[in-house]
Design an enzyme around this catalytic site. Sequence first.
Site, PDB file in Angstrom:
ATOM      1  N   GLU A 122       0.847  -1.187   0.000  1.00 18.78           N
ATOM      2  CA  GLU A 122       0.000   0.000   0.000  1.00 18.78           C
ATOM      3  C   GLU A 122       0.886   1.243   0.000  1.00 18.78           C
ATOM      4  OE1 GLU A 122      -2.123  -0.986   3.529  1.00 18.78           O
ATOM      5  OE2 GLU A 122      -3.240  -2.587   2.542  1.00 18.78           O
TER       6      GLU A 122
ATOM      7  N   LEU B 141      -6.354  -1.777  -0.271  1.00 21.57           N
ATOM      8  CA  LEU B 141      -6.366  -2.279   1.111  1.00 21.57           C
ATOM      9  C   LEU B 141      -7.032  -3.646   1.110  1.00 21.57           C
ATOM     10  CD1 LEU B 141      -5.896   0.807   1.408  1.00 21.57           C
ATOM     11  CD2 LEU B 141      -7.057   0.650   3.584  1.00 21.57           C
TER      12      LEU B 141
ATOM     13  N   GLU C 100      -5.379  -6.898   2.335  1.00 25.54           N
ATOM     14  CA  GLU C 100      -4.162  -7.550   2.828  1.00 25.54           C
ATOM     15  C   GLU C 100      -4.196  -9.063   2.642  1.00 25.54           C
ATOM     16  OE1 GLU C 100      -5.885  -5.245   4.564  1.00 25.54           O
ATOM     17  OE2 GLU C 100      -4.500  -3.553   4.454  1.00 25.54           O
TER      18      GLU C 100
ATOM     19  N   GLN D  10       2.550  -1.675   6.364  1.00 28.83           N
ATOM     20  CA  GLN D  10       2.772  -0.405   7.054  1.00 28.83           C
ATOM     21  C   GLN D  10       2.600  -0.497   8.560  1.00 28.83           C
ATOM     22  OE1 GLN D  10       0.312   2.652   5.389  1.00 28.83           O
ATOM     23  NE2 GLN D  10       1.324   2.571   3.400  1.00 28.83           N
TER      24      GLN D  10
ATOM     25  N   HIS E 277      -1.616   0.091  16.706  1.00 30.73           N
ATOM     26  CA  HIS E 277      -0.440   0.336  15.862  1.00 30.73           C
ATOM     27  C   HIS E 277       0.864  -0.009  16.571  1.00 30.73           C
ATOM     28  CE1 HIS E 277      -3.376   2.724  13.658  1.00 30.73           C
ATOM     29  NE2 HIS E 277      -2.525   2.892  12.672  1.00 30.73           N
TER      30      HIS E 277
END
Lengths: 355, 325
Positions: free
Chosen positions: B29, B56, B58, B80, B128
């Site tokens: 991406e 998007l 995956e 990412q 994240h």
Amino acid sequence: MADNVANPAVADGLAVAGVTAVPATAAVPAGPTVPSSLELYRTMRFIRRFEERAIDLVRAGEIFSGIHPCIGQEAVAAGACAALAPDDIVLSSHRGHGHLLAKGSDPGRVMAEMAGRVTGIDKGRGGSFHPSDFTAGVYNATGTVGHGAGIAAGIAWAAAKAGEPKVVLSFFGDGAVTQGALLEGFNLAGLWQLPVVYICENNRYATTLPVETAVAGTITGRGEAFGIPSSVVDGQDAEVVHEAVAEAVARARSGGGPSLLEMRTYRYHGHHTFEMLVRLRYRDQAEVNAWKERDPLDIQAARIDAAAKDRVDAEVELELDEVVRFAVDSPRPDPADAMDHYYADGFRPRPGVSL
Amino acid sequence: MPKLSYLKALNRALGDEMDRDESVFVLGEDVNFALTNVTAGFLKRFGPDRVVEVPLTEQGFTNFATGAAMAGRRPVIEFQIPFLLLLVFEQITNQANKFLMMSGGQRSVPVTYLMPAAGWRAGWGAQHSDQPYSMFAHMGVKTVLPATPTDAYGLLTTAIRDDDPVVFFGPLASLSVREIVDYADLAPIPLGSGRVHRPGTDVTVVALGHLVHEALAVAEELADEASVEVWDPRSVYPFDWAGLAESVAKTGRLVVFDDSNRSCGMGAEILATAAEEMRLVAPPKRVTRPDGAIVGAVPELDEVLQPTRPQLAEAVRSVLKSPGW
């Protein structure tokens, strides 16, 4: 109910199947010649009897895993694979013995694989559930049922980028159409117009779950949403299957992108041979009987000469005697080799105990 | 001589391999615009057939890479965010990594899964901030975690050339590390080969990823008290058990400094193996994340949940003071 399922193609409007027109961008190269009715019958008869002999071996304890018999669905494997060139690629499913045989795998080595023998196509490591045979162009049979669609797209992309005119045939069942990974594969194939023919073998049950209690909308609607020409096909008639797949293969080979074909078919046995031990009553006998009225072997046998049929049947029996003998007589693997082939560089994982 | 940053090392290794081998391509991406800088300049240099921008999707593109690899290509997927590796955990561990075995050795799946910003990022939230390298080791997927730019260059090169799936974790906290290098010295580094960053004789500190740099600072702080050996496995799978045994044979004492969650993390495996197979004169210790996730949203809540220098210093002192078993 029984009327509907007994003639699914008519009942569900085969003639008005949703097809999104995509013009072929180049002249279609000559594909394989149209198989004769007798050839298609022979392939189906071989698959039917191969599966029945395999069930005997399950009962005898030679095929320890049991199998997912494709009995009742032979027309799909035979008709579809007859539309392929030798270099084309098949991604199979857990109910995949018919695909292997129709694509040209050595039947003795397929049976040996199912029986866990070292002479098997995967040296016994794939088994009945996850077979691949690169000598015949069968790349994969994933157990996470919707995940072959993206793998098929990747193979097709690599072939297209290499300038190879290959087509990938990706088989899956109605159970796979409710997994998101399948739709992600459709999206990539549609986005990049990849040479894939997606074949959904809708045998109406995901293990015990009826398709109408699992699938919102339609199966072909899933293809149409991605701009993929999609249609419903009578999966009990090998010649109808062949015609539909040949058209989709020609479109893919000429740069016209992917197709989705929903084959309306039925398995006469359980999901897996464990149902011989555990009686699961999720289908009405009337429904099973109605589908047996449209046995794909009977449909094809009606198109051929009775004497030729008898000759083929006898030849198949002789050949399968040899297939079973080869599989059963082949050596079992040496437990000392259990970790062979884990890594390409020969790296061996640590054992589970250090003494 | 030039200064090489960690990110530039990744850019250079990937570019060098794409120059060397036509079968290598990168997909991910935002790779066209090189959001992470790993693919900076690549679209112009290699064109859209080898720098493949993907939506998007995956699970779809991870399976796609498996297929391309089966058909003879060497895909490098750039991710990412660390949790995306968990979204595609099935596709890596079950589809790609088992395939060679399931096919009886017929076809391997040479995909590199490149995660160039792994670990905690202040304020970017719980979703994240994961560091799931131990999970791939658990599943037997070749997994590397280089701490320095030269190791990053060498191990990314090896990962791309390797015929099996390899997951590459580039620790976020290492991305700012720069090294003065001679480009001619950049070379592939074998999987499963550890590195002694600082030799010592009293205690072995096994440090993983960015914690190598933290451990070196602690070793320096403790220099008057103890001789600390800082050892970096560089690959978590395969793991350089012989290299660790060699270090522990010298020191007899062990502390593991690991950015995994505590339960079933690499720290647990390293301690267990050392206890089973190596001669330790005192019970070992580990400094890790706690069990489960970290908060990720507020630095003051996160900093207490990270493995820290003071914790490592305390653990080293404790192991050194231990009277033995």
